[in-house]
Design a protein around this motif. Sequence first.
Motif, PDB file in Angstrom:
ATOM      1  N   LYS A  64       0.839  -1.199   0.000  1.00 42.67           N
ATOM      2  CA  LYS A  64       0.000   0.000   0.000  1.00 42.67           C
ATOM      3  C   LYS A  64       0.880   1.257   0.000  1.00 42.67           C
ATOM      4  O   LYS A  64       2.071   1.189  -0.240  1.00 42.67           O
ATOM      5  CB  LYS A  64      -0.947  -0.037   1.199  1.00 42.67           C
TER       6      LYS A  64
ATOM      7  N   ASP B 101       2.391  -4.346  -9.264  1.00 44.41           N
ATOM      8  CA  ASP B 101       1.145  -5.044  -8.938  1.00 44.41           C
ATOM      9  C   ASP B 101       0.190  -4.220  -8.075  1.00 44.41           C
ATOM     10  O   ASP B 101      -1.011  -4.529  -8.018  1.00 44.41           O
ATOM     11  CB  ASP B 101       1.451  -6.347  -8.192  1.00 44.41           C
ATOM     12  N   THR B 102       0.689  -3.206  -7.377  1.00 41.56           N
ATOM     13  CA  THR B 102      -0.170  -2.488  -6.435  1.00 41.56           C
ATOM     14  C   THR B 102      -1.290  -1.737  -7.152  1.00 41.56           C
ATOM     15  O   THR B 102      -1.116  -1.248  -8.280  1.00 41.56           O
ATOM     16  CB  THR B 102       0.643  -1.502  -5.573  1.00 41.56           C
ATOM     17  N   SER B 103      -2.423  -1.633  -6.485  1.00 39.72           N
ATOM     18  CA  SER B 103      -3.549  -0.866  -7.025  1.00 39.72           C
ATOM     19  C   SER B 103      -3.533   0.571  -6.532  1.00 39.72           C
ATOM     20  O   SER B 103      -4.429   1.350  -6.866  1.00 39.72           O
ATOM     21  CB  SER B 103      -4.870  -1.538  -6.629  1.00 39.72           C
ATOM     22  N   SER B 104      -2.534   0.927  -5.730  1.00 40.67           N
ATOM     23  CA  SER B 104      -2.453   2.272  -5.164  1.00 40.67           C
ATOM     24  C   SER B 104      -1.647   3.196  -6.072  1.00 40.67           C
ATOM     25  O   SER B 104      -0.438   2.997  -6.245  1.00 40.67           O
ATOM     26  CB  SER B 104      -1.785   2.228  -3.782  1.00 40.67           C
ATOM     27  N   PRO B 105      -2.266   4.229  -6.644  1.00 44.46           N
ATOM     28  CA  PRO B 105      -1.509   5.173  -7.467  1.00 44.46           C
ATOM     29  C   PRO B 105      -0.399   5.866  -6.689  1.00 44.46           C
ATOM     30  O   PRO B 105       0.677   6.140  -7.237  1.00 44.46           O
ATOM     31  CB  PRO B 105      -2.573   6.186  -7.926  1.00 44.46           C
TER      32      PRO B 105
ATOM     33  N   LYS C 234       2.662   3.646  -6.297  1.00 43.15           N
ATOM     34  CA  LYS C 234       3.415   3.665  -7.552  1.00 43.15           C
ATOM     35  C   LYS C 234       4.194   4.969  -7.681  1.00 43.15           C
ATOM     36  O   LYS C 234       5.366   4.980  -8.084  1.00 43.15           O
ATOM     37  CB  LYS C 234       2.474   3.512  -8.743  1.00 43.15           C
TER      38      LYS C 234
ATOM     39  N   GLN D 129       1.719   2.801 -16.564  1.00 42.50           N
ATOM     40  CA  GLN D 129       0.503   2.459 -15.833  1.00 42.50           C
ATOM     41  C   GLN D 129      -0.242   3.720 -15.396  1.00 42.50           C
ATOM     42  O   GLN D 129      -1.470   3.802 -15.526  1.00 42.50           O
ATOM     43  CB  GLN D 129       0.843   1.595 -14.617  1.00 42.50           C
TER      44      GLN D 129
ATOM     45  N   TRP E 286      -3.996   4.941 -16.570  1.00 44.32           N
ATOM     46  CA  TRP E 286      -5.090   5.342 -15.695  1.00 44.32           C
ATOM     47  C   TRP E 286      -5.600   6.732 -16.058  1.00 44.32           C
ATOM     48  O   TRP E 286      -6.813   6.976 -16.058  1.00 44.32           O
ATOM     49  CB  TRP E 286      -4.624   5.316 -14.233  1.00 44.32           C
TER      50      TRP E 286
ATOM     51  N   GLU F 229      -7.702   9.368 -11.391  1.00 41.26           N
ATOM     52  CA  GLU F 229      -8.777   8.665 -10.701  1.00 41.26           C
ATOM     53  C   GLU F 229     -10.046   9.490 -10.833  1.00 41.26           C
ATOM     54  O   GLU F 229     -10.000  10.671 -11.200  1.00 41.26           O
ATOM     55  CB  GLU F 229      -8.441   8.486  -9.215  1.00 41.26           C
TER      56      GLU F 229
END
Length: 338
Positions: free
Chosen positions: A99, A137-141, A144, A173, A177, A190
């Motif tokens: 995270k 792999d993380t979904s947290s911008p 990243k 990535q 987004w 987002e």
Amino acid sequence: MRREFPPINLAHFRVLNDDVGVIQYAPYSKPDLTWGYTTDDVARALVFLCRASHIMEESERRTLEYKYVVFLNKMRSANGSWSNEMSKDGRIVDLPSNKDHFGRAAWAASCYSVSDLCREREWGRGVLSLGLQRALDTSSPRAKAYFLLGACEFLKAEPNSNLAEGMKKLADQLIGWFRAVCRPHWRWFEDVLTYDNARLPEALAACYEIVQEPDYLRVASESLEFLMSAQTVQGVFAPIGNKGWHRVGGHRALYDQQPVDAGATVEACNRFYRTTGDRRYADWSSFALSWYHGSNLKRLSVYDNVTGGCYDGLTEEGLNLNQGAESVLSYLLAVTSF
């Protein structure tokens, strides 16, 4: 960039430090160990140390550096993920993950490993190498983005083809987004603006510094301009309030405004100014920094020049009088980013 700012007062920062790390929570101005310590705060503190050679004695920096690195190593998992919370008695409270704090830890390890405090880059190299797939792999911008900021700092000092390839994948990535979400009146990654927003365009600008990919700078510039517009209310800087945030098509929350957002904006704008030479970024940096000193919707100073403390936020009623680590570190990182 020649601008004058109030002298940095380290008194409150020093009060928040103990033998373990940086104490997370401080009701009013007194540290309270009830909530222990976090990787987030120690990572921020380590990055500040790397920038603080002109305002701290080397002996103090090295004492703190050793303590912070020991703390972060305890929070680091063998598989590249990190825990974030340590209790006052030294127990790690949460399971390792990738995270937001994971990205901040990688950022700190990288900045430290290429700084004058460190004589061996192996730590930062290892953190980045082991964590790269976790970052992808993380979904947290924000995880990243922080990982990218760290990778870019490291790559400036030491070429690494695998890390450079991973850096471009992470940047792509974020670009993906952005393209999936953005529309004429919403130029963002987002469908909601939350906290620490400026780190996203800053990370793409940092990547541009390395690879000179025009698309990275274009998206970084568009998104930062959109963010600055969203954070300007009644002619003053107004970070997105965390009591509701700002979702696309909806109203933005005015309160509670957080110091971490003002500080991240200052740092991002300073990077853009260094990268492009465009004076508007220097002006935006000063605009965001002025929020700490009373140029905000409540006309109240969030940073206390006398004590070196920074209040935890600006609420509809006035100041949040707590003075935790995240807040003062956001200011210290901001004013040492010029």
